[in-house]
Structure formats: structure tokens, C-alpha cells
Design a protein around this motif. Structure first.
Motif, PDB file in Angstrom:
ATOM      1  N   LYS A 130       7.736 -22.742  -1.090  1.00 52.11           N
ATOM      2  CA  LYS A 130       7.647 -23.694   0.026  1.00 52.11           C
ATOM      3  C   LYS A 130       8.144 -23.070   1.324  1.00 52.11           C
ATOM      4  O   LYS A 130       7.650 -23.396   2.407  1.00 52.11           O
ATOM      5  N   ASP A 131       9.123 -22.186   1.209  1.00 56.70           N
ATOM      6  CA  ASP A 131       9.619 -21.491   2.405  1.00 56.70           C
ATOM      7  C   ASP A 131       8.533 -20.624   3.031  1.00 56.70           C
ATOM      8  O   ASP A 131       8.603 -20.285   4.213  1.00 56.70           O
ATOM      9  N   GLN A 132       7.526 -20.253   2.235  1.00 54.55           N
ATOM     10  CA  GLN A 132       6.395 -19.470   2.741  1.00 54.55           C
ATOM     11  C   GLN A 132       5.216 -20.373   3.112  1.00 54.55           C
ATOM     12  O   GLN A 132       4.095 -19.901   3.318  1.00 54.55           O
ATOM     13  N   ASN A 133       5.474 -21.680   3.159  1.00 49.96           N
ATOM     14  CA  ASN A 133       4.464 -22.686   3.557  1.00 49.96           C
ATOM     15  C   ASN A 133       3.326 -22.832   2.556  1.00 49.96           C
ATOM     16  O   ASN A 133       2.212 -23.237   2.912  1.00 49.96           O
ATOM     17  N   TYR A 134       3.575 -22.493   1.282  1.00 47.65           N
ATOM     18  CA  TYR A 134       2.593 -22.743   0.247  1.00 47.65           C
ATOM     19  C   TYR A 134       2.746 -24.182  -0.261  1.00 47.65           C
ATOM     20  O   TYR A 134       3.839 -24.743  -0.270  1.00 47.65           O
ATOM     21  N   ILE A 135       1.634 -24.772  -0.702  1.00 45.21           N
ATOM     22  CA  ILE A 135       1.661 -26.086  -1.341  1.00 45.21           C
ATOM     23  C   ILE A 135       1.888 -25.877  -2.837  1.00 45.21           C
ATOM     24  O   ILE A 135       1.284 -24.995  -3.445  1.00 45.21           O
ATOM     25  N   ILE A 136       2.750 -26.691  -3.432  1.00 47.23           N
ATOM     26  CA  ILE A 136       3.186 -26.459  -4.806  1.00 47.23           C
ATOM     27  C   ILE A 136       2.733 -27.602  -5.726  1.00 47.23           C
ATOM     28  O   ILE A 136       2.784 -28.775  -5.365  1.00 47.23           O
ATOM     29  N   LYS A 143      -2.580 -23.318  -2.412  1.00 46.16           N
ATOM     30  CA  LYS A 143      -1.897 -24.224  -3.330  1.00 46.16           C
ATOM     31  C   LYS A 143      -1.648 -23.497  -4.648  1.00 46.16           C
ATOM     32  O   LYS A 143      -2.575 -22.949  -5.239  1.00 46.16           O
ATOM     33  N   GLY A 155       9.779 -23.159  -6.652  1.00 49.91           N
ATOM     34  CA  GLY A 155       9.257 -24.116  -5.678  1.00 49.91           C
ATOM     35  C   GLY A 155       9.877 -23.928  -4.315  1.00 49.91           C
ATOM     36  O   GLY A 155       9.182 -23.926  -3.281  1.00 49.91           O
ATOM     37  N   SER A 156      11.184 -23.758  -4.271  1.00 51.46           N
ATOM     38  CA  SER A 156      11.876 -23.544  -2.999  1.00 51.46           C
ATOM     39  C   SER A 156      11.423 -22.254  -2.332  1.00 51.46           C
ATOM     40  O   SER A 156      11.155 -22.216  -1.121  1.00 51.46           O
ATOM     41  N   THR A 193      -4.287 -23.876   3.608  1.00 51.71           N
ATOM     42  CA  THR A 193      -2.992 -23.485   3.064  1.00 51.71           C
ATOM     43  C   THR A 193      -3.109 -23.325   1.553  1.00 51.71           C
ATOM     44  O   THR A 193      -3.557 -24.240   0.869  1.00 51.71           O
TER      45      THR A 193
END
Length: 399
Positions: free
Chosen positions: A29-35, A10, A25-26, A8
Motif C-alpha cells: 500500500k505504501d507503493q500505492n498498489y491496491i490489495i 491490484k 499489505g502495508s 493502478t
């Protein structure tokens, strides 16, 4: 297998405004990325020095302590970060500021307030390009390790020296061909990418911007797909095992191709005709490689045929052979091209195609591992015919 399932991604967000961090960030994160987060350039540099986990940086330009341009310069001094994608977030639209972003090592920029879909598309494009480059690096490392392993086997098994040397030579030749193919196919889309970036610099306010970004995405995906295909071919060339194929319904493959090339056909007002003397014809082999062969030949036939002409695919199913002929109405091959069809980068020297013969060279490799034959001729009147001849094994088809 040395190519693992991609991890995944980052992403490091560098911005001094908490609201911007929350929105970005939101969205990511909705795309499943790590932040990851840093609130100024110095903190970003300090964080990146301690880890190799990040795959992309979203870097704000205007920040206290150290601005984005300064931070990017420092980031590029770190060995493992020399090629990490950096996308600037900026409210500035002056040309000199945008150019400065590229000069200090940025790959792209997004202006504030940003469009969510545009931002996500740019992030996706640069992540996929980085992933393909990482995988190609892994391929090269694997090949080098494999050669070393083979060499050690030769030293430890003198009684099998002749056979071991033969295998090593085969592997080395296959490696060189593979790297030549990969080098060419990397350079072609990457040159396109760099060209589009240059256009973007001159047309920052153009309404065509999103179209260019989409073309970048196509090139990056082409790079990744081709690396996987080339790897599969290399495995077949270097393996002692016989190709373990399946029964492929030719009608299905041709149906997929017809849909795939529909846009190309309509653009030149061409017609595609498929003639088959039996409704259920099967080829025994690797579906992905067979699809690549037919797709490559068909797209080139369309590309090199004139407008308002026909492309014909004839399928002949005899007692012992299955023959697939792709016939176009173009200008055909030059004498030089016909004499050098399967040499890497040679057959296109005097042919209308600027592809330098790479496509047919790959097709020939695939046909060889299927114990099949390929024949290329110019038609008596106009155009050319590419004929693929497979063995008809008449195996029982199971559901």
C-alpha cells in the motif's frame, strides 16, 4: 488513443498468517498498489474466478485446505489467468521445491523472511512486464480494428475506391512491418529474461541474485519503451497528416546523449568529441524520434569501435542543410551489410553487430518521415560514418 493511462496495479496476497498479510499489505500500500487478500489456496482460486481485476499474485506455499502449488495449478486452468504473474512466498530453500514452483506455473519466488526492497523490486519487474504485454496486445487489437474500419469505408464509398484501397494497402504493409519489429524486440529481451531465470535456478544462493533481478527490470523496461516508440513510427507511416514537429536544439540532444553513453565510453576507455560550427543549431521534427536515431547510431558506433579509440560527431550548419555525422574507428560494414542496410533483420548477416539491422531500419523510417536523408559509408582508413542530412528551415525559435 487506444493506449490508456495505466491503471493502478491490484495484487492478491494469499497467506494463512495474518501477520504476514499485514506486513505485505502495508508494504504494498505504501507503493500505492491496491490489495486483495485470501487466507488459503481455495479461497484465492474462488476469488480469482469471479474477477479479472488482479494483475499479480503473491502466493504462500504452505497453507491449509489447498497449498500454494495446488492453487497455482488451479489458477493456470482459468483462461484469463494463464499469464498472470505468480510470485511464491516460501520458507523452503530446497532446490526440488523451488523447481516445483516453476513447474506448476510460478514466475518467481521470494524466501521468508523476505527483504522488503527485493520483494518490491520483483513485484515491480513482473507488473511492468505484464503491463507491456497487455499494451502490445492492445496495439495488435487496434491495428486489426483499424483494418476492418478501413475495409468498411471502401465498401461504402465506391467513388473513392482507388484511394481507399491505396490507404488500406499502406496500412497493411505498415502493420506487417510493425508486427515484425515488435516480435523481434519482444523476443530479444524475453530470451534474456528466460536465460536469467534459468541462471537463478542454478544459483539461488548466489550473492549476484539482485544483479540478475535488475537485469530483468532493464529488459522489461526496454520492452515497454520500444513498444511505445514502434507505435509512434506506425502512426507516422499510416497517417495522411504531415509530421507536426518542433524546433529541437541539437546541442541539448547531444548533451543528453553524452550523459547517456558515458558508462559505455568509460568501459572501453573511449573518447567522444562533438564538433559544431555554430553554437545554436536546431532541427525541426519530433524530439523523441530524433533522440532515438542519434542514440541508436552513437551506441552502435561505440559498441563496434575498439578500445582506446575516438568517436566523433560533426555538426555542419549550412544555408539549406544541417548535417550530423557520427564517425567511429571500428571495423566498418561488410559489403553485404552496406547493400542491405535498411532491410529488417538483413544488414547484420555479415556485420559485427548481431542486431540483424533492425536499428538502422528503424532509423531509416524515422528519417523518411522527417524528409531527411541518411548515408552510411566505410571510411578510407578505418571505421564507418553515418551521416544524417536535415533541411535547414531557419524557423524563428521562440522561448
Amino acid at each position: 488513443m487506444f493506449i490508456c493511462k495505466p491503471k493502478t496495479p491490484k495484487i492478491l496476497i494469499v497467506d494463512d498468517q495474518q501477520k504476514n498479510i499485514q506486513v505485505l499489505g502495508s508494504l504494498l500500500k505504501d507503493q500505492n498498489y491496491i490489495i486483495g487478500v485470501a487466507t488459503d489456496g481455495q479461497k484465492a482460486v474462488d476469488t480469482l474466478k469471479k474477477t479479472k481485476d488482479f494483475d499479480l499474485i503473491l502466493l504462500d506455499v504452505n497453507m491449509p485446505v489447498m497449498d500454494g502449488f495446488e492453487a497455482c495449478l488451479e489458477i493456470r486452468k482459468i483462461e484469463h489467468l494463464k499469464k498472470i504473474p505468480v510470485i511464491f512466498l516460501t520458507a523452503m530453500t530446497e532446490e526440488n521445491q523451488i523447481i516445483k514452483g516453476f513447474e506448476v506455473g510460478g514466475q518467481d519466488y521470494v524466501t521468508k523472511p523476505f527483504n522488503a526492497r527485493e520483494l518490491l523490486q520483483r513485484v515491480k519487474t513482473h507488473l511492468e512486464l505484464k503491463q507491456s504485454q497487455d499494451q502490445l496486445k492492445n496495439v495488435n487489437t487496434w491495428l486489426e480494428d483499424e483494418i476492418k474500419s478501413r475495409t468498411l469505408e471502401v465498401k461504402d464509398a465506391n467513388q473513392k475506391l482507388q484511394q481507399a484501397n491505396k490507404e488500406l494497402e499502406t496500412l497493411d504493409i505498415a502493420k506487417n512491418e510493425f508486427l515484425t519489429i515488435i516480435s523481434h524486440e519482444i523476443n530479444t529481451p524475453l530470451n534474456g529474461i528466460m536465460g536469467f531465470i534459468n541462471v537463478l535456478k542454478d544459483k539461488l544462493k548466489s550473492s549476484e541474485l539482485i544483479e540478475f533481478v535488475n537485469l530483468l527490470d532493464v529488459s522489461a523496461n526496454r520492452l515497454l519503451s520500444f513498444s511505445k516508440l514502434s507505435l509512434r513510427i506506425t502512426e507516422l507511416r499510416t497517417s495522411n497528416q504531415f509530421l507536426k514537429g518542433v524546433n529541437i536544439p541539437l546541442k541539448e540532444i547531444l548533451g543528453i546523449l553524452k550523459i547517456k553513453v558515458d558508462k559505455m565510453l568509460r568501459a572501453k576507455n573511449q573518447q567522444l568529441f562533438i564538433n559544431e560550427n555554430q553554437p545554436d543549431t536546431y532541427i525541426h521534427g519530433d524530439p523523441q524520434l530524433i533522440l532515438y536515431c542519434l542514440d541508436n547510431i552513437l551506441e552502435n558506433a561505440i559498441k563496434h569501435s575498439h578500445e582506446n579509440t575516438n568517436i566523433t560527431i560533426n555538426i555542419e550548419n549550412t544555408e539549406d542543410k544541417i548535417i550530423c555525422s557520427i564517425i567511429d574507428e571500428g571495423d566498418g560494414f561488410s559489403d553485404y551489410a552496406l547493400a542491405n542496410l535498411y532491410k529488417l533483420f538483413a544488414s547484420g548477416k555479415e556485420h559485427v553487430d548481431n542486431n540483424k539491422g533492425l536499428g538502422l531500419a528503424l532509423v531509416k523510417l524515422i528519417i523518411d518521415v522527417h524528409n531527411a536523408d541518411i548515408t552510411v559509408i566505410n571510411n578510407k582508413t578505418k571505421g564507418a560514418t553515418v551521416k544524417l542530412t536535415f533541411q535547414n528551415k531557419k524557423q524563428t525559435i521562440t522561448s
